[in-house]
Structure formats: structure tokens, C-alpha cells
Design a protein around this motif. Structure first.
Motif, short mmCIF file in Angstrom:
data_model
loop_
_atom_site.label_atom_id
_atom_site.label_comp_id
_atom_site.label_asym_id
_atom_site.label_seq_id
_atom_site.Cartn_x
_atom_site.Cartn_y
_atom_site.Cartn_z
N ALA A 2 0.90 -1.36 -0.13
CA ALA A 2 0.05 0.12 -0.08
C ALA A 2 0.83 1.15 -0.09
N ARG A 3 2.09 1.33 0.89
CA ARG A 3 3.00 2.40 0.65
C ARG A 3 3.43 2.56 -0.47
N HIS A 4 4.03 1.65 -1.26
CA HIS A 4 4.47 1.79 -2.44
C HIS A 4 3.57 2.22 -3.42
N LEU A 5 2.36 1.77 -3.29
CA LEU A 5 1.10 2.33 -4.20
C LEU A 5 0.85 3.44 -3.94
N MET A 6 0.71 4.11 -3.09
CA MET A 6 0.55 5.47 -2.70
C MET A 6 1.80 6.53 -3.06
N VAL A 7 3.04 6.04 -2.93
CA VAL A 7 4.02 7.05 -3.28
C VAL A 7 4.24 7.16 -4.77
N HIS A 8 4.18 5.78 -5.31
CA HIS A 8 4.32 5.70 -6.83
C HIS A 8 3.23 6.30 -7.72
N ILE A 9 2.20 6.13 -7.25
CA ILE A 9 0.97 6.62 -7.87
C ILE A 9 1.08 8.19 -8.00
N LEU A 10 1.27 8.74 -6.80
CA LEU A 10 1.38 10.32 -6.56
C LEU A 10 2.34 10.76 -7.59
N ALA A 11 3.68 9.98 -7.42
CA ALA A 11 4.93 10.54 -7.99
C ALA A 11 4.75 10.53 -9.72
N GLU A 12 4.04 9.67 -9.99
CA GLU A 12 3.77 9.44 -11.46
C GLU A 12 2.93 10.50 -12.00
N ARG A 13 1.94 10.70 -11.14
CA ARG A 13 0.94 12.09 -11.60
C ARG A 13 1.77 13.31 -11.40
N ALA A 18 4.43 17.80 -14.33
CA ALA A 18 5.72 18.44 -14.80
C ALA A 18 6.06 18.31 -16.13
N ASP A 19 6.00 17.10 -16.76
CA ASP A 19 6.28 17.08 -18.03
C ASP A 19 5.39 17.59 -19.24
N GLY A 20 4.12 17.96 -18.62
CA GLY A 20 2.88 18.23 -19.54
C GLY A 20 2.31 17.07 -20.33
N THR A 21 2.40 16.07 -19.89
CA THR A 21 1.71 14.80 -20.42
C THR A 21 0.50 14.70 -19.72
N THR A 22 -0.28 13.70 -20.47
CA THR A 22 -1.83 13.47 -20.02
C THR A 22 -1.63 12.54 -18.57
N THR A 23 -2.62 12.65 -17.98
CA THR A 23 -2.66 11.87 -16.75
C THR A 23 -3.86 11.10 -16.89
#
Length: 51
Positions: A2-13, A18-23
């Protein structure tokens, strides 16, 4: 997990913003709903019985 999911999903967004790509979701509220749904599914999934 769960911790990894929270960190990585938020970092991915954040990276996509920041890159200006779609989410995946248009706004934070919808994104948070998806994250909560994923975490709930992870926590409530049935456990495989041991032999």
C-alpha cells in the motif's frame, strides 16, 4: 504494498504534470478516488488459503 502504491501513483501523477503529459484522471479528486479504490481492493482482497 500500500505504501509503495501511494508513493508511486502520486509521483507518477506529479511527473506527468511537470512534463505536461496527460494523466489518467483529469483532477486530484478523481485521482484520489482511484487511489482509494485501489487501496481498498488491496486491503480487502481474499487471502489464498495455505496448504
Amino acid at each position: 504494498m500500500a505504501r509503495h502504491l501511494m508513493v508511486h501513483i502520486l509521483a507518477e501523477r506529479e511527473r506527468a504534470l511537470a512534463d505536461g503529459t496527460t494523466t489518467v484522471h483529469a483532477d486530484w479528486d478523481t485521482y484520489a478516488d482511484g487511489l482509494v479504490d485501489a487501496l481498498t481492493g488491496l486491503w480487502l482482497a481474499p487471502v489464498t488459503p495455505t496448504a
